[in-house]
Write a protein that holds these residues in place. Structure first.
Motif, short mmCIF file in Angstrom:
data_model
loop_
_atom_site.label_atom_id
_atom_site.label_comp_id
_atom_site.label_asym_id
_atom_site.label_seq_id
_atom_site.Cartn_x
_atom_site.Cartn_y
_atom_site.Cartn_z
N LEU A 18 0.82 -1.21 0.00
CA LEU A 18 0.00 0.00 0.00
C LEU A 18 0.86 1.26 0.00
N PHE A 19 1.97 1.24 0.74
CA PHE A 19 2.85 2.40 0.76
C PHE A 19 3.43 2.69 -0.62
N VAL A 20 3.94 1.64 -1.27
CA VAL A 20 4.54 1.82 -2.60
C VAL A 20 3.48 2.26 -3.60
N ARG A 21 2.27 1.68 -3.51
CA ARG A 21 1.19 2.07 -4.43
C ARG A 21 0.87 3.56 -4.28
N SER A 22 0.70 4.04 -3.05
CA SER A 22 0.34 5.44 -2.85
C SER A 22 1.45 6.38 -3.32
N LEU A 23 2.70 6.02 -3.03
CA LEU A 23 3.82 6.85 -3.47
C LEU A 23 3.90 6.90 -5.00
N SER A 24 3.68 5.77 -5.64
CA SER A 24 3.76 5.70 -7.10
C SER A 24 2.69 6.56 -7.76
N PHE A 25 1.47 6.54 -7.22
CA PHE A 25 0.39 7.35 -7.79
C PHE A 25 0.80 8.82 -7.85
N ILE A 26 1.42 9.30 -6.78
CA ILE A 26 1.80 10.71 -6.72
C ILE A 26 2.98 11.01 -7.64
N LEU A 27 3.91 10.07 -7.75
CA LEU A 27 5.10 10.30 -8.57
C LEU A 27 4.81 10.26 -10.07
N MET A 28 3.85 9.43 -10.50
CA MET A 28 3.64 9.20 -11.93
C MET A 28 3.46 10.48 -12.76
N PRO A 29 2.59 11.42 -12.37
CA PRO A 29 2.36 12.58 -13.25
C PRO A 29 3.25 13.78 -12.98
N ILE A 30 4.21 13.66 -12.05
CA ILE A 30 5.04 14.82 -11.70
C ILE A 30 5.85 15.31 -12.89
N TRP A 31 6.36 14.38 -13.69
CA TRP A 31 7.17 14.74 -14.85
C TRP A 31 6.54 14.12 -16.09
N VAL A 32 6.17 14.96 -17.05
CA VAL A 32 5.52 14.48 -18.27
C VAL A 32 6.60 13.98 -19.23
N ASN A 33 6.98 12.74 -19.03
CA ASN A 33 8.03 12.13 -19.83
C ASN A 33 7.74 10.63 -19.89
N ILE A 34 7.72 10.06 -21.08
CA ILE A 34 7.30 8.67 -21.24
C ILE A 34 8.27 7.69 -20.57
N VAL A 35 9.58 7.95 -20.66
CA VAL A 35 10.56 7.03 -20.04
C VAL A 35 10.39 7.04 -18.52
N ASN A 87 2.14 -3.34 -6.43
CA ASN A 87 0.69 -3.32 -6.55
C ASN A 87 0.14 -4.74 -6.72
N SER A 88 0.90 -5.62 -7.37
CA SER A 88 0.43 -6.98 -7.61
C SER A 88 0.32 -7.80 -6.33
N LEU A 89 0.82 -7.27 -5.20
CA LEU A 89 0.74 -7.97 -3.93
C LEU A 89 -0.54 -7.66 -3.16
N VAL A 90 -1.19 -6.54 -3.47
CA VAL A 90 -2.28 -6.05 -2.62
C VAL A 90 -3.44 -7.04 -2.55
N GLN A 91 -3.99 -7.41 -3.72
CA GLN A 91 -5.15 -8.30 -3.70
C GLN A 91 -4.85 -9.69 -3.16
N PRO A 92 -3.73 -10.34 -3.54
CA PRO A 92 -3.45 -11.65 -2.94
C PRO A 92 -3.35 -11.61 -1.42
N MET A 93 -2.76 -10.54 -0.86
CA MET A 93 -2.63 -10.45 0.59
C MET A 93 -3.99 -10.24 1.26
N ILE A 94 -4.82 -9.35 0.71
CA ILE A 94 -6.14 -9.13 1.29
C ILE A 94 -6.99 -10.39 1.20
N SER A 95 -6.98 -11.05 0.05
CA SER A 95 -7.77 -12.28 -0.12
C SER A 95 -7.31 -13.36 0.84
N THR A 96 -6.01 -13.50 1.02
CA THR A 96 -5.49 -14.51 1.93
C THR A 96 -5.90 -14.22 3.36
N LEU A 97 -5.77 -12.97 3.79
CA LEU A 97 -6.13 -12.60 5.15
C LEU A 97 -7.62 -12.82 5.41
#
Length: 402
Positions: free
Chosen positions: A290-307, A320-330
């Motif tokens: 969840l921490f990495v997901r939230s940080l990534s959302f904010i970082l993505m549009p800061i610089w308009v550059n495709i790379v 992000n691929s960990l979030v749903q498996p962990m919630i479902s397992t719990l």
């Protein structure tokens, strides 16, 4: 594909698990073919950005009401018949969508797919039936990897289908769902050993949508799932117009980005889950993701550059691929065996309704006349995910398992 099959063969708990993983992969392939084209297909019918967001929401709202019913019925009558009904609905709905002549017919097809779309929750219940508590996180990780592999191959097939038309993607999706349907009918055994008391046949689980929030340990996880799903749905919708209109990329490049997301997700869910669960408990992995997901959302549009955008997206996809498996397992580990179908139905239901709110929120924020507004849903999703992280930390003792 060969490496994935080998991985499953080496780690699966029994033959039924392998069959379920295969069905989940085929089902995911059918679903992910549509992700790169749904926004574009809606615009082809003359829909605005906001109206296209409602196209996403129609499917999600229908699933919200349908999945607890399907989950409850799978506890009463068995997993296999409900999985068959769900897959058959997808086949018919995609045939209608692929041949739609009006936007109204397209909306109806998405509603039909949603109202019968409990296949993911039933598959999760099957995994709960055939795995031990010690192996359940690994089991859900493999199912997540099956979805991730579908995310790899689905966009590739979508790219080929788009050479014919956008509608052809729906027809290909329906054909693949038909393969999953036949596989289920022919090869999948029934896994429910003890059926729930049928009780009142008209009590199909809708009341559980509210009652489920009060279930000890599980209720808070349903709330976290709903909130994380809402923020992710905001990103999923906003990602497409941002990529097309702000980064000035093509439809084909958009599809390739989904292909990249799938590859990264498969790597994390096949290798990363096993490594992390040996070193960290499930709750800690969820908080990190969840921490990495939230940080990534904010970082993505800061610089308009495709790379730059691609590099941040890779970092995002890994965790992000960990979030749903962990919630479902719990959720599974905090529920009784005879309630697995019900709680997994509730889990999918709240995730579905979050997918209804997220696109509408993003659709209201963006404005095609002002391209800079396409970045706003990213920032909002990041801030809200940080708040969800705070909630998950505060309530950690309620859902943590040893």
């Amino acid at each position: 594909m060969i490496r994935f099959v080998c991985f499953v063969a080496a780690h699966c708990m029994n033959r039924t698990f392998w069959i379920t993983a295969l069905i989940s992969f085929i089902n995911a392939l059918s679903f992910t073919i549509l992700i790169p084209v749904l926004y574009l297909y809606g615009r082809q019918f003359g829909l605005t950005d906001f109206q296209t967001s409602l196209l996403f929401s129609t499917y999600a709202v229908a699933q919200f009401f349908a999945t607890p019913i399907i989950g409850k019925l799978s506890d009463r009558f068995g997993r296999k018949p409900l999985l068959i009904i769900s897959l058959a609905g997808t086949v018919v709905a995609n045939l209608i969508a692929g041949t739609a002549a009006t936007a109204g017919v397209l909306f109806f097809a998405r509603f039909l797919d949603g109202i019968t779309g409990g296949n993911a929750s039933v598959a999760q219940a099957i995994i709960s039936d055939v795995t031990t508590p010690a192996n359940r996180a690994k089991g859900f990780g493999i199912i997540g990897a099956a979805f991730g592999l579908g995310f790899v191959l689905g966009p590739a097939l979508s790219l080929l289908a788009q050479q014919i038309s956008l509608g052809a993607s729906f027809l290909v999706s329906g054909a693949i769902a038909l393969i999953a349907l036949v596989t289920t009918i022919v090869f999948l055994p029934e896994t429910l050993k003890v059926k729930a008391d049928r009780g009142n046949l008209f009590d199909l689980g809708l009341g559980n949508l509210i009652k489920g929030l009060t279930i000890p340990k599980t209720g808070i996880l349903l709330i976290i799932n709903f909130l994380t799903g809402t923020t992710f749905a905001m990103f999923t919708y906003a990602f497409q117009p941002y990529f097309l209109h702000v980064l000035n990329q093509s439809n084909q490049s958009l599809t390739k980005m989904f292909f990249l997301f799938g590859i990264v997700g498969v790597i994390m869910q096949t290798k990363g889950v096993s490594i992390l669960t040996r070193k960290l408990n499930l709750g800690t992995i969820l908080l990190l993701a969840l921490f990495v997901r939230s940080l990534s959302f904010i970082l993505m549009p800061i610089w308009v550059n495709i790379v730059y955008f691609v590099l941040v997206s890779i970092f995002f996809s890994l965790f992000n691929s960990l979030v749903q498996p962990m919630i479902s397992t719990l959720i599974s580990l905090n529920s009784r065996p005879e309630e697995q179908g019900t709680v997994m139905g509730l889990n999918s239901s709240y995730l579905s309704v979050s997918n209804a709110f997220g696109p509408v929120i993003a659709g209201l924020i963006v404005n095609q006349s002002h391209p800079e507004t396409y970045a706003y849903p990213f920032y909002l999703a990041g801030v809200l995910t940080f708040l969800v992280l705070a909630l998950a930390i505060k309530t950690r003792k309620q859902y943590q398992v040893n």
